[in-house]
Each structure stands twice: as C-alpha cells, then as structure tokens.
Design an enzyme around this catalytic site. Structure first.
Site, PDB file in Angstrom:
ATOM      1  N   GLY A 177       0.823  -1.201   0.000  1.00 14.73           N
ATOM      2  CA  GLY A 177       0.000   0.000   0.000  1.00 14.73           C
ATOM      3  C   GLY A 177       0.854   1.246   0.000  1.00 14.73           C
ATOM      4  O   GLY A 177       2.078   1.180   0.176  1.00 14.73           O
ATOM      5  N   PRO A 178       0.242   2.396  -0.191  1.00 14.45           N
ATOM      6  CA  PRO A 178       0.977   3.664  -0.214  1.00 14.45           C
ATOM      7  C   PRO A 178       1.617   3.955   1.140  1.00 14.45           C
ATOM      8  O   PRO A 178       1.233   3.368   2.159  1.00 14.45           O
ATOM      9  CB  PRO A 178      -0.109   4.701  -0.548  1.00 14.45           C
ATOM     10  CG  PRO A 178      -1.266   3.916  -1.072  1.00 14.45           C
ATOM     11  CD  PRO A 178      -1.194   2.576  -0.419  1.00 14.45           C
ATOM     12  N   GLU A 217      -6.127  34.144 -10.048  1.00 10.24           N
ATOM     13  CA  GLU A 217      -6.868  33.224  -9.183  1.00 10.24           C
ATOM     14  C   GLU A 217      -8.376  33.406  -9.330  1.00 10.24           C
ATOM     15  O   GLU A 217      -9.134  32.432  -9.205  1.00 10.24           O
ATOM     16  CB  GLU A 217      -6.444  33.416  -7.719  1.00 10.24           C
ATOM     17  CG  GLU A 217      -4.970  33.124  -7.437  1.00 10.24           C
ATOM     18  CD  GLU A 217      -4.546  31.726  -7.832  1.00 10.24           C
ATOM     19  OE1 GLU A 217      -5.415  30.818  -7.841  1.00 10.24           O
ATOM     20  OE2 GLU A 217      -3.359  31.541  -8.141  1.00 10.24           O
ATOM     21  N   ASP A 274       0.061  25.551 -14.866  1.00 12.09           N
ATOM     22  CA  ASP A 274      -1.306  25.263 -15.323  1.00 12.09           C
ATOM     23  C   ASP A 274      -1.296  24.671 -16.728  1.00 12.09           C
ATOM     24  O   ASP A 274      -2.005  23.692 -17.009  1.00 12.09           O
ATOM     25  CB  ASP A 274      -2.139  26.545 -15.317  1.00 12.09           C
ATOM     26  CG  ASP A 274      -2.292  27.132 -13.924  1.00 12.09           C
ATOM     27  OD1 ASP A 274      -2.252  26.351 -12.952  1.00 12.09           O
ATOM     28  OD2 ASP A 274      -2.453  28.357 -13.812  1.00 12.09           O
TER      29      ASP A 274
END
Length: 671
Positions: A224-225, A448, A525
C-alpha cells in the site's frame, strides 16, 4: 553423480565461513603479517638512525665487515662505533669523511678491540635496541590496530547487532515485550484487518489448524501507499495474538561486510523459532527483495542477492507445524522478485490502501481522543475535505491543529484550526515574509479569480473552498483551493477532465483579458492541462486520434507515477501533438469568452482579494450570483443544488448542536 564444481564451491564457502566464524584468529594472522612488515621497514631504520648522528660526513657506504677490518689495518680509520650487530667506521678519504657501515657482524670477534688499540683508533660502544625496545616495536603495531578495531566495533555495534566481532548476529528483539497495539487502534483498513485476523487465530490456537491438516500462509505481504498503517497493522496482529514481535527494516540486513546479510537472516529466524509462536516483520522488504532479473547487480556475489537467497531458504525451512508468521511491508510490490511471491512464501498479499470517508472519520476520532476539541468541531467536515490523504497525514493534521491552537493560546482546538491544518497539508505553509509588489499582487488576484470562476461555472469541476493571494509553499504566489465535500469519487468522465482543463486555463485567460499581457504564472497550469489531454489520447482512448489504442503504458506504483513506456510512430506523435494544440486553443477561446461575459464578477472578485487577500468559496458564489442577477443572466452555477443541500444540512447540524448545548445547560441548572 557428484559435480566437482560444486565440491570446489563448497570448499570455498567453507573457507569463507572459517574466517567469518573465527574473527579473532583472522585478526591474529593479520597482526603477525603487519608486525613482520613493520619490522622489515622500521627495525632497520631505527638501528641506522641510532648510529648515524655524526656531523660532517660526506657519504655513507654499506660494506662488508672484512672491508672495515682491512681499512683499520691500513690505518685509514679515524673512529669506530660498535653495537652487538653493527660496526660503523669513519674514514678520511681525500680530505673528506666517509662513513662505512657493516651489518650482521660476527658476534665474537676477539681480534677487533686489540686491533683498534694497536692502531690507536678511538672507539665507543652504542647501546642498541634492548629487550624492552624490541618488545615495544613488536607490540606497537598490534596496539594501534587493536585500538582501531575497538573504535570501529563501538561505532558499528548499534547497527551491526554486536559489532564487527558479531557482524553476523541479528539485532536483539526490537520489542522485548509483546506489543500492546490492538485492532481497535488501527482504523480505516477494515478489509485488511479481516484478512489478517485468521493469522491471530492460528498463533493463538495452532493445534486447531494442525490437527485438521490446514496450511496457514507462511508469509503475508502488506502492500500500500506510504502512511496507510502497514507497520501499525503488523503490530496489532502481534498484540492481538500476544506473541513476540521481531521487527527489522529491509535495509538493516545490508552492511559493509560481505555475507553479513545472509548471516543476520539466519540468526533472526533462529531467534523467532526459539520464541515461537512469534511474528517476524520486515519493513520495506523491497530493499532486499528486488527482482534479480531487473539487472544492475554484480552477479551472484551481490550482497543483496545473497541475503534474498537466504531469506527464501529460511521460509522454505518452515514446517507446517512451526507457528512463526512472516509479515512484510512494501509500497513497491512491482519490484519484488517472483520467487518471493510464489506459493509457500509470501503467497498472500493484503492491500492496505488509503481510507475512504468512513475510514478517515474513524482515524480522526482515534487521533483526536487525546486532544481537546471545541464543541463546534465537526470531524465529518474534516473527513470530507481530506480525500486522498493517508492515516499518517490525518494524524499530522490533528497534531498540526493542536500546535496552531497552542500558538494562539487557545484552550481547545477549533474548527478553524483544523481547516488551517488541512490547508497547510495541501498547499504548504504561509509565506508571511514574502512581500510581492502591487503590480504582481494584481496579476495574481485576477489569475486566481479566473480559476475560481471557471471552477464554479464548469460542470464536472470541484467547487471552490477558498481563494488566496497569500504566498504559500515553495513557489505559489496565490492559490485556489478545491476540497471535496461530496461522496468519494474513483473515476473521472470525459466532461470532468475537460472541466479541469478549463479551470487550469482560467488563470492565463484572466491575465489576457484583464491585464492585457500574460505572465509566467500560468506555466504549471499549462503543463497540467497538456498532460490531461495527452492522457485522454494515449491512455484513456477518449479521442479519435488513436481510437482505442493505448499508446503509453505506465508501471503501477504506490509512490506515484511509475516508468512510462511509449510505443507509437512519429506520425502518431504528430497527430497527438496536433490534437492537443488545437484542443487547448479551442478551450482557451471558450474560457476567454466566458470570462468576458462575467467581466464584472471577475473584477469584483479581484478587488475583494486585493482588499482582504483571502475569500471563502461562499463569497465567490455570492459575487457570481449578484452579477448574474444584476445583468439578468440565467444562473450558470454548476454546484447550485449541492450548495443549497449542504447549507440545509449545515443549518440542521447547527440547530441540533444549539439544542444539545441548551439542554445540557438546563440540566446543570437543575442539578
């Protein structure tokens, strides 16, 4: 028929084991060799140095003893120095002094002294290296090397489990007492707990299974992580079964000495069998269990490979009636050797995954037991806003909230402290000392605001929780925070991915429309938007560029994106690039048009940000609604129904809380 090569290998292994098992003898042999070397270089130099202190000598010659006697008889010698094993004579040769030195002279030459007296040559005896000098010269190198040996042994004893002289010994039992961890302490991994509960039953009542002839798994691999509670679950198994818990890290087997890892594995399993029933827990087993077919190792003598082979052999050596269970944990199961995962070894794999909403809520309740929470704290809200976080992250949020409350001298942890801790977890610490000028602050505010508007208007996007122009983290000058407040999501549809692209392009489009010039702030972005579209083409088959073909294959990993392999032609790559470019341009045009239609809303949002630096999601939605009403526009808020529903639920909870506080107050008055 016996293989002679195997016999040779066995002899070589026996020789290696002889020196590994007899380190003191090896040290003694090593010391003797060093003494001989030391004496051959130092002893002669000391003897010569003792005698060669006459000033004004032009040359020194090593000659035979007979040559010196001949020179004495000729009367050419001016002075003589004697030791039991050496004679030095100073001779006048053409006006310059020459030193003649003869070594290994006869011990009893009774003619030498009378000859010197006869020729009237001055002579003197020089005291050579006596018994104590010889003893010191012999013992000094031993003492030096022994001191170095002891120093290294002390330095390495903590990590070596007994130091150099006990390099093959495993460290002693980590938990000398049985762990007191129980299954109730492990929350959010209910399926994993169910899988390991039968191990507890086997360790408690092994005879029940042995009589039936059942074969319990020898090894269980917890995958698992990071931070999901694999180690805690292993301790809980030992705690529930009340058995000794042997814990070691995979990297702890590998040391600087060849063969230490294999020897340590043998010793660890021997200890576990003595304490049976017991549990061996190997954390980060991928440190020694990597696939031998992956390359990059130095053949069969590699220390890691020897350790792995010994581990495999020890697990094969368990009988079905040996109540010893091996638990191991890793977050890289794809790298493990196939032999380690076959039946009879780690044949059972238990996934310890990140918790869902119910699991997160249970974990938060466990970790909040020892802290003081204000009555208005709603852990359900915290659980909803922390989707994707592991148990360790949730524990850190509770602790971070306690620290924040303590800094402000609060008596209890409030909801605002928990929300600030969540924000820190997602976007980093506030950079209060990072000052940005007014021009950049204006750019960030409009950037933003563009993200926030597209988040609220795009069907499939996550609604806004908070917008800020306060720098946080490593490089962000501002951020738009999206925290999920709805049900768990495990899949994304095509329109949701396109909505993400629109939201990412909203910042750059706002700069373009309101500032008139774009900045470098949209770099990340654009990178993320490009990656989404590329995956839609090459992985998800959501476009006509490659149809249903998968062009990129990634190796699954709990640590994030694994290695990506691509297998397509240059023509396909060109078609993919063309699609991504045209789609980005198309979506960018749509986003710009949307922002222009909501020009006043963006402007009002940016002004609010410049005034207060932080606005909540409800303020963003209020500004958009007011602008739509002012312009007589139909509402395009994508989350309007959800907002109304959540508000009704919040009002209901608040009313119930007020009622509970009021009833408690009345009861106190009556008492």
């Amino acid at each position: 028929m016996a293989n002679p090569n195997n016999n040779n290998d066995n002899k070589q292994n026996n020789n290696n084991n002889f020196f590994n098992d007899n380190p003191l003898l090896a040290f003694a042999i090593f010391s003797i060799v060093i003494i001989l070397i030391f004496k051959s270089f130092v002893g002669e130099g000391e003897s010569l140095g003792t005698m060669m202190n006459t000033q004004g000598v032009a040359q020194t010659k090593q000659v035979k003893y007979s040559e010196i006697k001949k020179r004495i008889e000729e009367g050419a010698v001016k002075s003589v120095k004697l030791t039991p094993s050496m004679v030095e004579a100073i001779i006048e040769d053409n006006g310059r002094k020459v030193r003649y030195v003869a070594q290994n002279v006869p011990t009893y030459d009774r003619d030498l002294i009378p000859l010197l007296d006869k020729k009237k040559i001055s002579y003197e005896g020089v005291v050579g290296n006596g018994f104590f000098s010889e003893l010191i010269s012999m013992m000094l190198p031993i003492l030096i090397f022994f001191a170095i040996w002891i120093f290294l042994a002390k330095k390495m004893s903590k990590g070596m489990g007994g130091g150099i002289l006990g390099a093959g010994k495993a460290d002693k039992l980590i938990n000398s007492e049985k762990p007191d961890t129980r299954f109730d302490d492990v929350q959010g991994v209910e399926e994993a707990k169910d899988e390991v509960k039968e191990i507890v039953d086997f360790l408690k009542f092994p005879e029940r299974y042995i009589e039936l002839g059942a074969k319990i798994p020898k090894g269980v691999l917890l995958v698992g992580p990071p931070g999901t509670g694999k180690t805690l679950l292993a301790k809980a198994v030992a705690g529930e079964a009340s058995v000794p818990f042997f814990s070691v890290s995979g990297s702890g087997f590998i040391e600087m000495f060849v063969g230490v890892g294999a020897s340590r594995v043998r010793d660890l399993f021997a200890q576990a069998k003595k304490e049976a029933p017991s549990i061996i827990f190997i954390d980060e087993i991928d440190a020694i269990g990597k696939s031998r077919a992956s390359g990059g190792q130095m053949g069969g003598n590699d220390e890691r490979e020897q350790t792995l082979n010994q581990l495999l052999a020890e697990m094969d050596g368990f009988g079905t009636d040996t109540p010893v269970i091996v638990l191991a944990a890793t977050n890289r199961p794809e790298t493990l050797d196939a032999a380690l995962l076959r039946a009879g070894r780690f044949d059972r794999q238990v996934l310890v995954d990140k918790p869902d909403f119910e699991g997160r809520l249970a974990i938060l309740k466990v970790h909040s037991k020892d802290v003081k929470l204000a009555p208005n704290v709603d852990l359900e809200i915290v659980a909803k806003q922390t989707a994707g976080l592991a148990g360790a992250d949730l524990a850190n949020i509770i602790n971070e909230a306690a620290l924040l409350a303590g800094r402000q001298n609060k008596k209890q942890i409030e909801q605002s402290d928990l929300l600030e801790a969540i924000e820190r977890s997602f976007v980093g610490l506030e950079k209060k000392n990072r000052k940005i000028n007014e021009t950049e602050k204006k750019i960030v505010a409009y950037h933003e605001s563009g993200h926030a508007l597209m988040s609220e208007l795009s069907e499939g996007a996550t609604r806004v929780t908070k917008v800020s122009i306060i720098p946080r983290g490593l490089g962000a000058l501002g951020y738009t925070l999206h925290l999920p407040e709805d049900e768990e999501r495990f899949l994304k549809q095509k329109h949701e991915l396109m909505a993400e692209v629109d939201v990412l392009l909203g910042g750059r489009a706002a700069e373009d429309v309101f500032i008139g010039e774009i900045s470098t702030g949209a770099g990340n972005d654009l990178d993320r938007a490009t990656a989404i579209l590329k995956d839609m083409v090459s992985v998800y088959g959501m476009t006509d560029v490659a149809g249903l073909m998968v062009l990129s294959r990634s190796q699954n990993s709990f640590l994030g994106a694994g290695a990506v392999s691509t297998d397509y032609s240059d023509k396909t790559a060109e078609a993919m690039d063309s699609y991504i470019k045209s789609t980005l341009n198309e979506r960018y045009g749509y986003v710009k048009e949307t922002l222009q239609n909501y020009y006043g809303a963006i402007d009002n949002m940016a002004k609010e940000l410049l005034g207060t630096e932080v606005i909540e999601g409800k303020t963003v939605r209020r500004i958009i609604e007011e602008y739509e009403q002012e312009k007589g526009m139909p509402s395009r808020l994508a989350h309007k129904d959800k907002v109304a529903k959540n508000k009704a639920e919040a009002d209901k909870k608040e009313e119930a809380l007020k009622k509970e506080i009021s009833e408690e107050s009345d009861n106190n008055k009556e008492a």
